[in-house]
Design a protein around this motif. Structure first.
Motif, PDB file in Angstrom:
ATOM      1  N   THR A 382      -7.910  57.826  31.283  1.00 22.33           N
ATOM      2  CA  THR A 382      -8.898  58.795  30.805  1.00 22.33           C
ATOM      3  C   THR A 382     -10.339  58.298  30.852  1.00 22.33           C
ATOM      4  O   THR A 382     -11.239  59.053  31.267  1.00 22.33           O
ATOM      5  CB  THR A 382      -8.539  59.248  29.379  1.00 22.33           C
ATOM      6  N   PRO A 383     -10.644  57.052  30.472  1.00 25.97           N
ATOM      7  CA  PRO A 383     -12.049  56.616  30.537  1.00 25.97           C
ATOM      8  C   PRO A 383     -12.657  56.668  31.937  1.00 25.97           C
ATOM      9  O   PRO A 383     -13.884  56.641  32.076  1.00 25.97           O
ATOM     10  CB  PRO A 383     -11.981  55.165  30.019  1.00 25.97           C
ATOM     11  N   TYR A 384     -11.819  56.751  32.953  1.00 29.30           N
ATOM     12  CA  TYR A 384     -12.303  56.747  34.337  1.00 29.30           C
ATOM     13  C   TYR A 384     -12.080  58.092  35.020  1.00 29.30           C
ATOM     14  O   TYR A 384     -12.115  58.183  36.256  1.00 29.30           O
ATOM     15  CB  TYR A 384     -11.599  55.632  35.122  1.00 29.30           C
ATOM     16  N   GLY A 391      -5.567  64.121  41.640  1.00 30.72           N
ATOM     17  CA  GLY A 391      -4.127  63.912  41.539  1.00 30.72           C
ATOM     18  C   GLY A 391      -3.744  62.731  40.683  1.00 30.72           C
ATOM     19  O   GLY A 391      -2.595  62.629  40.231  1.00 30.72           O
ATOM     20  N   ALA A 392      -4.669  61.801  40.441  1.00 32.33           N
ATOM     21  CA  ALA A 392      -4.327  60.621  39.654  1.00 32.33           C
ATOM     22  C   ALA A 392      -3.937  61.019  38.237  1.00 32.33           C
ATOM     23  O   ALA A 392      -2.966  60.481  37.681  1.00 32.33           O
ATOM     24  CB  ALA A 392      -5.487  59.633  39.633  1.00 32.33           C
ATOM     25  N   LEU A 393      -4.654  61.957  37.648  1.00 31.87           N
ATOM     26  CA  LEU A 393      -4.325  62.436  36.306  1.00 31.87           C
ATOM     27  C   LEU A 393      -3.331  63.586  36.348  1.00 31.87           C
ATOM     28  O   LEU A 393      -2.380  63.633  35.564  1.00 31.87           O
ATOM     29  CB  LEU A 393      -5.594  62.877  35.577  1.00 31.87           C
ATOM     30  N   GLN A 527     -12.582  50.825  43.283  1.00 33.26           N
ATOM     31  CA  GLN A 527     -12.284  51.816  42.260  1.00 33.26           C
ATOM     32  C   GLN A 527     -12.327  51.146  40.886  1.00 33.26           C
ATOM     33  O   GLN A 527     -11.498  50.283  40.581  1.00 33.26           O
ATOM     34  CB  GLN A 527     -10.900  52.418  42.538  1.00 33.26           C
ATOM     35  N   PRO A 528     -13.303  51.507  40.041  1.00 31.57           N
ATOM     36  CA  PRO A 528     -13.419  50.861  38.723  1.00 31.57           C
ATOM     37  C   PRO A 528     -12.137  50.932  37.902  1.00 31.57           C
ATOM     38  O   PRO A 528     -11.805  49.980  37.194  1.00 31.57           O
ATOM     39  CB  PRO A 528     -14.549  51.644  38.047  1.00 31.57           C
ATOM     40  N   ALA A 529     -11.411  52.033  37.995  1.00 39.01           N
ATOM     41  CA  ALA A 529     -10.169  52.157  37.228  1.00 39.01           C
ATOM     42  C   ALA A 529      -9.160  51.102  37.663  1.00 39.01           C
ATOM     43  O   ALA A 529      -8.487  50.496  36.824  1.00 39.01           O
ATOM     44  CB  ALA A 529      -9.590  53.559  37.398  1.00 39.01           C
ATOM     45  N   ALA A 530      -9.059  50.876  38.961  1.00 42.17           N
ATOM     46  CA  ALA A 530      -8.107  49.873  39.463  1.00 42.17           C
ATOM     47  C   ALA A 530      -8.475  48.487  38.953  1.00 42.17           C
ATOM     48  O   ALA A 530      -7.603  47.708  38.532  1.00 42.17           O
ATOM     49  CB  ALA A 530      -8.068  49.899  40.980  1.00 42.17           C
ATOM     50  N   ASP A 531      -9.762  48.151  38.983  1.00 44.20           N
ATOM     51  CA  ASP A 531     -10.190  46.839  38.486  1.00 44.20           C
ATOM     52  C   ASP A 531      -9.809  46.667  37.021  1.00 44.20           C
ATOM     53  O   ASP A 531      -9.304  45.610  36.614  1.00 44.20           O
ATOM     54  CB  ASP A 531     -11.705  46.687  38.643  1.00 44.20           C
ATOM     55  N   ALA A 552      -0.102  53.158  35.846  1.00 43.67           N
ATOM     56  CA  ALA A 552      -1.403  53.803  36.014  1.00 43.67           C
ATOM     57  C   ALA A 552      -2.060  53.341  37.310  1.00 43.67           C
ATOM     58  O   ALA A 552      -2.642  54.151  38.056  1.00 43.67           O
ATOM     59  CB  ALA A 552      -2.293  53.485  34.818  1.00 43.67           C
ATOM     60  N   LEU A 553      -1.967  52.045  37.617  1.00 36.46           N
ATOM     61  CA  LEU A 553      -2.515  51.537  38.883  1.00 36.46           C
ATOM     62  C   LEU A 553      -1.811  52.192  40.066  1.00 36.46           C
ATOM     63  O   LEU A 553      -2.458  52.538  41.068  1.00 36.46           O
ATOM     64  CB  LEU A 553      -2.357  50.018  38.942  1.00 36.46           C
TER      65      LEU A 553
END
Length: 605
Positions: A382-384, A391-393, A527-531, A552-553
């Protein structure tokens, strides 16, 4: 010899129980270390559970590689080397058990000790550990190896060095490594670095050593003969120091291992049929069924063996270079996925025998779940939300075709997406607003016949969209160089993933290495979420949190549409001379570079 599949599965459940067990008191010297919980094997274990401690020594085996080599130093960035060398001739402080998600046991080191928070790790060397010339493996060798590999070695070794705050000798045979950041996996990664002989390289250029300068190791095998680009012969060291340590019992049993080099896979297969090779791995299920009926098989001189496993699918397919237009647009990448008629291609190339990869961790508990993100996975993402791929969410699944050659429905959807991205057909050719045609090139290794067949089928579908596809085949050295320079549009891609993904994820998908020469992040993903998710995977002490972060990753990677996935290698297939034997008990990771030849042996019937 046909292993019992249910006996193979039992260790999986045992490992699951151990993972959830309380942590043992850290800061105490131990025979092994696990990523979570305690190692499965007790301090007095006799051998690895999938090795035969009574396996006979002897025999000669011949394997085949495609391409060639111009280096016998597998630890530098320069040159092309036989990939098997680093597994056969060199050793690390600890060795990995392939029957647990991630556990290490003493190899060059007799014991390991770690801080409760894994902020440091200490190793004590075995007094009997020796290099192949008989000289002792010392703390000085170990510290020098970490620094040399971390500063001048191959890129795969450099990441750890930047995460080390201090490395110091603490006793005659012990050293401590203190880490610069919180990362539970670093203590294990430190135990897996190859150790080289410092004295060999005094006054020499390690990074640019000539072919004749072969690194000395402490492993069971030494290079005894070679001819550049044609063959390498490794002989088991009769004075190998480690034959009787538990980790080595029943392993490294062949007297001689020879690696022959061939121009392509077709020539290599013919050499195997003619009896020039002792074993071959087959990755095409249809070929396994239809082409392994030659005389040696029918006579029983060659055995077909299948090795099951419980590891994630990993990702195999064709990666798109998002540093270049038009693959920097997710809509274009989705259109490419829609145009890839997997069902038809799979039926043509493998006879439909191999299932498709559905995500990077598919086939395991680490895989993303279908539908919208929920629970802790949703909280991680959610923060990202503003930066995540579509499609990720909400949930994402790979396009499916109707299995016909035309694939009309998916091509219509692809056309609509391409139009949305600014591409229109003019006089039969797809062009953008600047009038530039949609053309790209697929970079292939010479001799990669399966991937060439796939691309030839795929290019016909792309042609119907007005896209021109070129296929460029280069030799191994050129291919390695092109990838290092990120000089490609699309190319075959394979990332094997484990049941305990860790720091290698930063190398595969991390933003920091996205544009670095030689990076393994071939897609250029930033991708900031992946990091953030990789950081969470590496710092949590809770198994459930680890699983949620990995799922999630998996969503971020799959919804990013960076790779066109193909089939899953759901079972290992090895054809081999009848004299080659292996234990009935199989590891949960199944076949891999360190399963065969490590625990196999030669025995006349």
């Amino acid at each position: 010899m046909r292993p019992d599949f249910f006996r193979y599965l039992r260790p999986v459940f045992a490992v699951a129980a151990l993972i959830s067990a309380p942590l043992s008191a850290q800061g105490e010297s131990a025979h092994g270390i696990a990523m979570y919980g305690n190692p499965a094997l007790p301090p007095d274990f006799v051998s690895l559970p999938y090795a035969n401690p009574d396996a006979p020594k002897g025999g000669r085996v011949v394997f085949g590689n495609t391409g060639g080599f111009d280096s016998l130093n597998p630890f530098t960035q320069k040159g092309t080397h036989p990939w098997q060398l680093r597994f056969l001739s060199h050793e690390s402080l600890m060795g990995r058990s392939w029957d647990e998600p991630f556990s290490l046991y003493g190899l060059l080191a007799e014991s390991v000790e770690a801080a409760p928070d894994r902020s440091w790790v200490e190793f004590t060397l075995r007094e009997e550990a020796r290099f192949s010339d008989g000289s002792p493996v010392t703390v000085e060798d170990v510290i020098w190896s970490y620094e040399m590999l971390g500063t001048e070695g191959h890129l795969r070794y450099r990441g750890l060095w930047g995460q080390i705050d201090a490395i110091e000798q603490t006793g005659p045979r012990s050293l401590r490594i203190t880490f610069a950041e919180t990362d539970r996996e670093l203590a294990l990664i430190a135990g897996m670095r190859p150790i080289l002989n410092k004295a060999q390289w005094e006054g020499k250029d390690f990074a640019n050593a000539p072919l004749s300068e072969i690194p000395m190791g402490s492993g069971p095998y030494v290079v005894t003969d070679y001819e550049a680009g044609r063959f390498v012969t490794l002989t088991r060291n009769p004075d190998y120091w480690g034959d009787d340590i538990p980790f080595r019992r029943g392993t490294m049993n062949f007297d001689e291992i020879r690696i022959e080099f061939y121009g392509d896979q077709t020539v290599l297969f013919e050499a195997f049929k003619a009896g020039e090779l002792t074993a071959i791995r087959e990755f095409n299920a249809e070929k396994w069924v239809t082409q392994y009926d030659f005389p040696a098989v029918t006579r029983g001189d060659v055995i077909k063996t299948e090795i099951p496993h419980a590891k994630p699918s990993g990702m195999t397919g064709f990666v798109m270079n998002t540093r270049r237009a038009p693959f920097d647009d997710w809509r274009v990448r989705e259109a490419m996925l829609l145009a890839f008629n997997f069902e038809f291609i799979n039926d043509t190339v493998t006879g439909g025998a191999q299932p498709r990869i559905t995500s990077y961790f598919s086939g395991s508990e680490l895989a993303m779940r279908p539908g919208p993100a929920e629970g802790r996975v949703l909280e991680y993402l959610t923060p990202y939300a503003d930066t995540l791929p579509p499609g990720a969410l909400e949930g994402y699944a790979l396009p499916q075709s109707d299995g016909t050659a035309r694939n009309r429905s998916n091509l219509r959807r692809a056309t609509a997406l391409l139009a949305e991205a600014g591409w229109q057909v003019e006089a039969g050719e797809l062009r953008n607003a600047k009038g530039e045609p949609f053309r790209f090139t697929v970079l292939l290794r010479q001799g990669d016949t399966d991937m060439q067949t796939v691309m030839e089928i795929y290019s016909r579908a792309l042609d119907r969209l007005g896209i021109t596809t070129g296929i460029e085949k280069v030799d191994d050295a050129q291919y390695t160089g092109r990838l290092a320079e990120l000089d490609f549009d699309m190319t075959p891609f394979r990332r094997a993933l484990s049941l305990s993904p860790g720091n290698e994820q930063r190398l595969y998908w991390g933003s920091e290495v996205a544009d670095a020469p030689g990076t393994r992040n071939l897609m250029g993903m930033a991708q900031p979420a992946a990091d953030a998710l990789i950081d969470a995977m590496l710092t949590t002490e809770d198994r459930d949190e680890f699983i949620a972060a990995t799922r999630a990753l998996d969503r971020v990677l799959t919804a990013g549409r960076y790779v066109i996935p193909i089939w899953n290698f759901d079972v290992g297939r090895i054809a081999h001379a009848k004299e080659l034997k292996f234990p009935e008990t199989l590891p949960i990771y199944g076949d891999g570079p360190q399963y065969m030849p490590d625990v196999w042996w030669y025995e006349e019937d």
